[in-house]
Write a protein that holds these residues in place. Structure first.
Motif, PDB file in Angstrom:
ATOM      1  N   LYS A 120       0.831  -1.208   0.000  1.00  0.00           N
ATOM      2  CA  LYS A 120       0.000   0.000   0.000  1.00  0.00           C
ATOM      3  C   LYS A 120       0.869   1.263   0.000  1.00  0.00           C
ATOM      4  N   ILE A 121       1.967   1.204   0.745  1.00  0.00           N
ATOM      5  CA  ILE A 121       2.873   2.357   0.770  1.00  0.00           C
ATOM      6  C   ILE A 121       3.383   2.639  -0.640  1.00  0.00           C
ATOM      7  N   LYS A 122       3.742   1.586  -1.348  1.00  0.00           N
ATOM      8  CA  LYS A 122       4.236   1.783  -2.718  1.00  0.00           C
ATOM      9  C   LYS A 122       3.148   2.410  -3.594  1.00  0.00           C
ATOM     10  N   GLN A 123       1.941   1.863  -3.509  1.00  0.00           N
ATOM     11  CA  GLN A 123       0.833   2.435  -4.300  1.00  0.00           C
ATOM     12  C   GLN A 123       0.704   3.927  -4.037  1.00  0.00           C
ATOM     13  N   LEU A 124       0.723   4.294  -2.768  1.00  0.00           N
ATOM     14  CA  LEU A 124       0.497   5.698  -2.407  1.00  0.00           C
ATOM     15  C   LEU A 124       1.667   6.590  -2.819  1.00  0.00           C
ATOM     16  N   LEU A 125       2.875   6.052  -2.756  1.00  0.00           N
ATOM     17  CA  LEU A 125       4.039   6.861  -3.136  1.00  0.00           C
ATOM     18  C   LEU A 125       4.017   7.220  -4.620  1.00  0.00           C
ATOM     19  N   PHE A 126       3.241   6.467  -5.409  1.00  0.00           N
ATOM     20  CA  PHE A 126       3.132   6.759  -6.834  1.00  0.00           C
ATOM     21  C   PHE A 126       1.786   7.417  -7.167  1.00  0.00           C
ATOM     22  N   ASP A 127       1.132   7.953  -6.159  1.00  0.00           N
ATOM     23  CA  ASP A 127      -0.159   8.622  -6.346  1.00  0.00           C
ATOM     24  C   ASP A 127       0.054  10.134  -6.218  1.00  0.00           C
ATOM     25  N   ASP A 128      -0.210  10.849  -7.310  1.00  0.00           N
ATOM     26  CA  ASP A 128       0.058  12.296  -7.322  1.00  0.00           C
ATOM     27  C   ASP A 128      -0.850  13.083  -6.385  1.00  0.00           C
ATOM     28  N   ASP A 129      -1.946  12.476  -5.951  1.00  0.00           N
ATOM     29  CA  ASP A 129      -2.811  13.184  -4.995  1.00  0.00           C
ATOM     30  C   ASP A 129      -2.038  13.608  -3.746  1.00  0.00           C
ATOM     31  N   LEU A 130      -0.977  12.907  -3.438  1.00  0.00           N
ATOM     32  CA  LEU A 130      -0.222  13.227  -2.220  1.00  0.00           C
ATOM     33  C   LEU A 130       0.506  14.561  -2.322  1.00  0.00           C
ATOM     34  N   GLN A 131       0.641  15.056  -3.545  1.00  0.00           N
ATOM     35  CA  GLN A 131       1.257  16.381  -3.708  1.00  0.00           C
ATOM     36  C   GLN A 131       0.180  17.471  -3.879  1.00  0.00           C
ATOM     37  N   GLY A 132      -1.069  17.113  -3.636  1.00  0.00           N
ATOM     38  CA  GLY A 132      -2.154  18.086  -3.768  1.00  0.00           C
ATOM     39  C   GLY A 132      -2.087  19.174  -2.715  1.00  0.00           C
ATOM     40  N   SER A 133      -2.858  20.236  -2.946  1.00  0.00           N
ATOM     41  CA  SER A 133      -2.801  21.359  -2.006  1.00  0.00           C
ATOM     42  C   SER A 133      -4.108  21.562  -1.235  1.00  0.00           C
ATOM     43  N   GLU A 134      -5.127  20.792  -1.566  1.00  0.00           N
ATOM     44  CA  GLU A 134      -6.380  20.910  -0.809  1.00  0.00           C
ATOM     45  C   GLU A 134      -6.301  19.973   0.385  1.00  0.00           C
ATOM     46  N   LEU A 135      -6.128  20.571   1.544  1.00  0.00           N
ATOM     47  CA  LEU A 135      -5.795  19.771   2.716  1.00  0.00           C
ATOM     48  C   LEU A 135      -6.916  19.700   3.750  1.00  0.00           C
ATOM     49  N   LEU A 136      -7.742  20.735   3.800  1.00  0.00           N
ATOM     50  CA  LEU A 136      -8.712  20.839   4.901  1.00  0.00           C
ATOM     51  C   LEU A 136     -10.131  21.042   4.398  1.00  0.00           C
ATOM     52  N   VAL A 137     -11.074  20.472   5.136  1.00  0.00           N
ATOM     53  CA  VAL A 137     -12.490  20.694   4.875  1.00  0.00           C
ATOM     54  C   VAL A 137     -13.108  21.140   6.200  1.00  0.00           C
ATOM     55  N   ARG A 138     -14.100  21.979   6.133  1.00  0.00           N
ATOM     56  CA  ARG A 138     -14.796  22.405   7.352  1.00  0.00           C
ATOM     57  C   ARG A 138     -16.293  22.170   7.205  1.00  0.00           C
ATOM     58  N   GLY A 139     -16.954  21.873   8.287  1.00  0.00           N
ATOM     59  CA  GLY A 139     -18.399  21.688   8.266  1.00  0.00           C
ATOM     60  C   GLY A 139     -19.015  22.326   9.490  1.00  0.00           C
ATOM     61  N   GLU A 140     -20.153  21.832   9.864  1.00  0.00           N
ATOM     62  CA  GLU A 140     -20.851  22.386  11.018  1.00  0.00           C
ATOM     63  C   GLU A 140     -20.530  21.573  12.260  1.00  0.00           C
ATOM     64  N   ARG A 141     -20.211  22.243  13.334  1.00  0.00           N
ATOM     65  CA  ARG A 141     -19.780  21.579  14.568  1.00  0.00           C
ATOM     66  C   ARG A 141     -20.837  20.613  15.100  1.00  0.00           C
ATOM     67  N   ARG A 142     -20.341  19.483  15.616  1.00  0.00           N
ATOM     68  CA  ARG A 142     -21.205  18.480  16.241  1.00  0.00           C
ATOM     69  C   ARG A 142     -20.705  18.221  17.657  1.00  0.00           C
ATOM     70  N   PRO A 143     -21.576  17.745  18.528  1.00  0.00           N
ATOM     71  CA  PRO A 143     -21.164  17.580  19.937  1.00  0.00           C
ATOM     72  C   PRO A 143     -20.460  16.255  20.229  1.00  0.00           C
ATOM     73  N   GLU A 144     -20.394  15.385  19.265  1.00  0.00           N
ATOM     74  CA  GLU A 144     -19.835  14.052  19.543  1.00  0.00           C
ATOM     75  C   GLU A 144     -19.044  13.552  18.343  1.00  0.00           C
ATOM     76  N   GLY A 145     -17.950  12.866  18.617  1.00  0.00           N
ATOM     77  CA  GLY A 145     -17.168  12.259  17.537  1.00  0.00           C
ATOM     78  C   GLY A 145     -16.753  10.846  17.916  1.00  0.00           C
ATOM     79  N   ILE A 146     -17.023   9.909  17.033  1.00  0.00           N
ATOM     80  CA  ILE A 146     -16.659   8.504  17.279  1.00  0.00           C
ATOM     81  C   ILE A 146     -15.943   7.998  16.032  1.00  0.00           C
ATOM     82  N   ALA A 147     -14.848   7.278  16.223  1.00  0.00           N
ATOM     83  CA  ALA A 147     -14.133   6.733  15.070  1.00  0.00           C
ATOM     84  C   ALA A 147     -13.386   5.469  15.456  1.00  0.00           C
ATOM     85  N   CYS A 148     -13.084   4.679  14.456  1.00  0.00           N
ATOM     86  CA  CYS A 148     -12.297   3.444  14.630  1.00  0.00           C
ATOM     87  C   CYS A 148     -11.160   3.426  13.630  1.00  0.00           C
TER      88      CYS A 148
END
Lengths: 153, 483
Positions: B353-381
């Motif tokens: 996977k590292i090799k795949q990503l190292l050859f993906d030009d998206d990694l040199q992109g400049s759009e880094l952040l997205v913003r939305g509307e604040r929520r009171p809870e965050g859960i992730a795995c």
């Protein structure tokens, strides 16, 4: 130690566990000096690839917190040795030195600076007593590393 | 050095290792009146307080400070917290650059952590034998006897750390994953040295797998039977059911491979899991709600990641996955020692996977952040090297964390530790003596799961191993200290 020696300071421990952060705090103090030929690293713990960095230096200082022992600090000369303890993610400096010797054929001079700590709970920041010990320990390490590397670039 | 203090009437054996990142853990083996092993428990006695450590912090600083919890997998905590805080800032989809940067960092982490485990910790046991004396069964001896494995240990680890440094800003304590995205892309100057090394890393990972398969072949009975038991398994999988270590939905299977649930959003975890507390351990015992306490416990980690997924999207690892199941009867694989084989397949997958990503030009992109509307809870795995890691935060209107709940993979494997140690005790406890052999086998069984016993602390002056024999009434009758 000579002026040409390359020195590595490895401070390790967890700053999120109060005085366990003494090693990284000492590393930070040393990095601030900006001495030529002195490389400084900090980490939670020693890791096997540290061997590659150690092998590129003539002198290495391991800086760790001590739960017991001399106050305010203790400096001990280290020699390569096998790890006979319960094997875990913990890597001892002696074991790292043995890996450097075995794999890279190098035997840098090595010292352990064990700075006495007292509080190890889930909190950030050193205890007051540990902060005092840190200052004394860093002064001693600076003196031992020597004026030979102290000249500014 | 060992110190043995003899008393009388042994009944309970306690093993108490204390190390920097794993904290205090002890093993108690309870004998019945006839002197046979009744059960065994791994006690986690340092695993407390870290959720309170987070309360009151600003949500945006959590991905950085949460790494203080663990010296083994800080990157996994960094990314799991960042994913949870994406939800808090109202972001459900990152930019391609942000997601791929995080994925690259994650694969670097899983690669280096699993490599460390296998080469540094497990290999001395496997190659020198569980009964080999401690002065032989260690990494230094491994370097002498098997220098090529020593080379893999150091250089695969180093490569993984360089990937983390390039993506995270630092090889430890990365700071780049922020709520809603990432704060840097991968420069060409950072990318190219990694591109130059990655094929060699993939080759070494493949060679390590071949080496391990030969070991399994020559120790097939031990591999099948050591600390072996059947269980349910849990892992994240991608939308197509394939292996996805960074993101996806939860899938749980039973011991025969039947689906218990799948397609479960991490945000709904409370509907599917109970976090049971038992009085003798600080660590919770999570289990699957629908199956109850006795039948609902499960295992996570590399073996679960393989058992739960329907395939792997990188060719070399997929071929290894197919062989893994073909050589183990096609059904879910259960032996404790199979964790090592599975771990190496995950290592190979990460390198690909590292090799795949190292050859993906998206990694040199400049759009880094997205913003939305604040929520009171965050859960992730996320699938950390040791398995599924849950992060759950409540955040007030001022942006301060009011509550945190983490289920780390070691917690999910809690019951598995006890089963593994019980099996070892039944097979290797002889009379009332704490033998070196028993200690070694207990170590090997626990180590297969690579527990992070506390994300804790250690300093010069602590003892790594204490063994205590206790009488039926709980009073100790002998202590053995391994320093």
């Amino acid at each position: 130690m000579t002026a040409a020696d390359r020195v590595l300071v490895l401070g390790y421990g967890n700053p999120g566990r109060q005085d366990d952060g003494l090693g990284p705090a000492a590393a930070e103090e040393m990095a601030r000096l900006g001495w030529p030929r002195v490389s400084v690293q900090d980490n939670y713990q020693l890791v096997i690839e540290d061997a590659a960095d150690i092998a590129e230096h003539d002198v290495v200082w391991f800086v760790d917190a001590a739960r017991s022992g001399a106050e305010p600090y203790e400096i001990r000369r280290l020699r390569a040795g096998p790890d006979l303890a319960f094997t875990s993610h913990l890597l001892k400096p002696e074991t790292l030195l043995a890996i450097v010797e075995q794999y890279y054929g190098r035997s840098p001079d090595a010292y352990l600076l064990a700075i006495r700590g007292y509080e190890f709970e889930f909190l950030e920041g050193l205890s007051e007593r540990a902060s005092g010990n840190l200052a004394a320990a860093v002064t001693a390490m600076r003196r031992r590393i020597g004026t030979s590397v102290e000249q500014k670039p | 050095m060992d110190r043995i203090e003899a008393r009388e009437r042994p009944r309970k054996i306690v093993i108490d290792p204390v190390t920097r990142v794993e904290g205090h853990g002890k093993v108690t083996i309870r004998l019945d009146e006839q002197g046979a092993v009744e059960y065994a428990r791994l006690h986690i006695i340092e695993f407390r307080g870290f959720e309170r450590f987070i309360q009151g912090r600003m949500f945006w600083e959590v991905p950085v400070i949460i790494q203080r919890l663990c010296g083994i997998c800080p990157v996994s905590h960094h990314l799991a917290a960042a994913k949870a805080m994406d939800v808090v800032v109202g972001v459900d989809k990152l930019t391609p650059t942000a997601e791929k940067m995080r994925r690259l960092m994650h694969y670097g982490q899983v690669l280096q952590s699993n490599a460390l485990h296998f080469f540094h910790l497990a290999s001395p046991d496997l190659l020198f034998g569980f009964d080999a004396p401690p002065d032989k069964r260690n990494i230094v001896s491994l370097l002498t006897a098997h220098p090529v494995i020593g080379k893999w240990a150091i250089l695969i680890r180093k490569f993984g750390q360089e990937v983390i440094k390039a993506t995270g800003g630092r090889k430890i304590h990365p700071t780049s994953a922020v709520p809603g995205g990432i704060n840097k892309n991968l420069s060409v100057a950072e990318r190219d040295p990694l591109r130059g090394q990655v094929d060699q890393i993939i080759a070494w990972c493949g060679q390590a797998l071949e080496h391990h398969k030969a070991y399994v072949e020559s120790h097939s009975a031990l591999h099948r039977s050591f600390a072996a038991f059947r269980s349910n398994f849990l892992s994240l999988v991608g939308p197509d059911g394939g292996m996805d270590l960074y993101d996806g939905r939860l899938r749980a299977i039973d011991a025969d491979g039947r689906t218990i649930f799948e397609g479960v959003k991490p945000a709904d975890y409370r509907e599917y899991f109970v976090e049971e507390v038992r009085p003798w351990s600080y660590m919770k015992f999570p289990h699957i709600r629908s199956l109850g306490r006795d039948d609902g416990w499960y295992r996570v980690g590399p073996l679960a990641q393989l058992n739960c997924c329907s395939g792997i999207d990188t060719p070399l690892a997929e071929a290894e996955r197919r062989e893994f199941f073909a050589r183990n009867g096609g059904a879910p694989v259960h032996p404790t020692l199979a964790y090592h084989w599975a771990r190496l397949i995950c290592v190979l997958h990460c390198a690909e996977k590292i090799k795949q990503l190292l050859f993906d030009d998206d990694l040199q992109g400049s759009e880094l952040l997205v913003r939305g509307e604040r929520r009171p809870e965050g859960i992730a795995c996320i699938e950390a090297p040791r398995g599924t890691l849950f992060h759950h935060y409540d955040v007030d209107e001022n942006g301060q964390v009011t509550r945190a709940n983490l289920i780390v993979s070691t917690t999910s494997n809690n019951e598995a530790f006890n089963r593994a140690v019980t099996d070892v005790a039944r097979n290797y406890l002889s009379g009332r003596e704490i033998t070196e052999g028993l200690l070694n086998h207990v170590e090997v069984a626990i180590r297969a799961y690579d527990p992070c016993l506390s994300c804790a602390t250690h300093a010069v002056g602590q003892m790594p191993l204490i063994v205590t024999l206790e009488a039926a009434d709980g009073s100790p009758i002998a202590t053995r200290v391994k320093e």
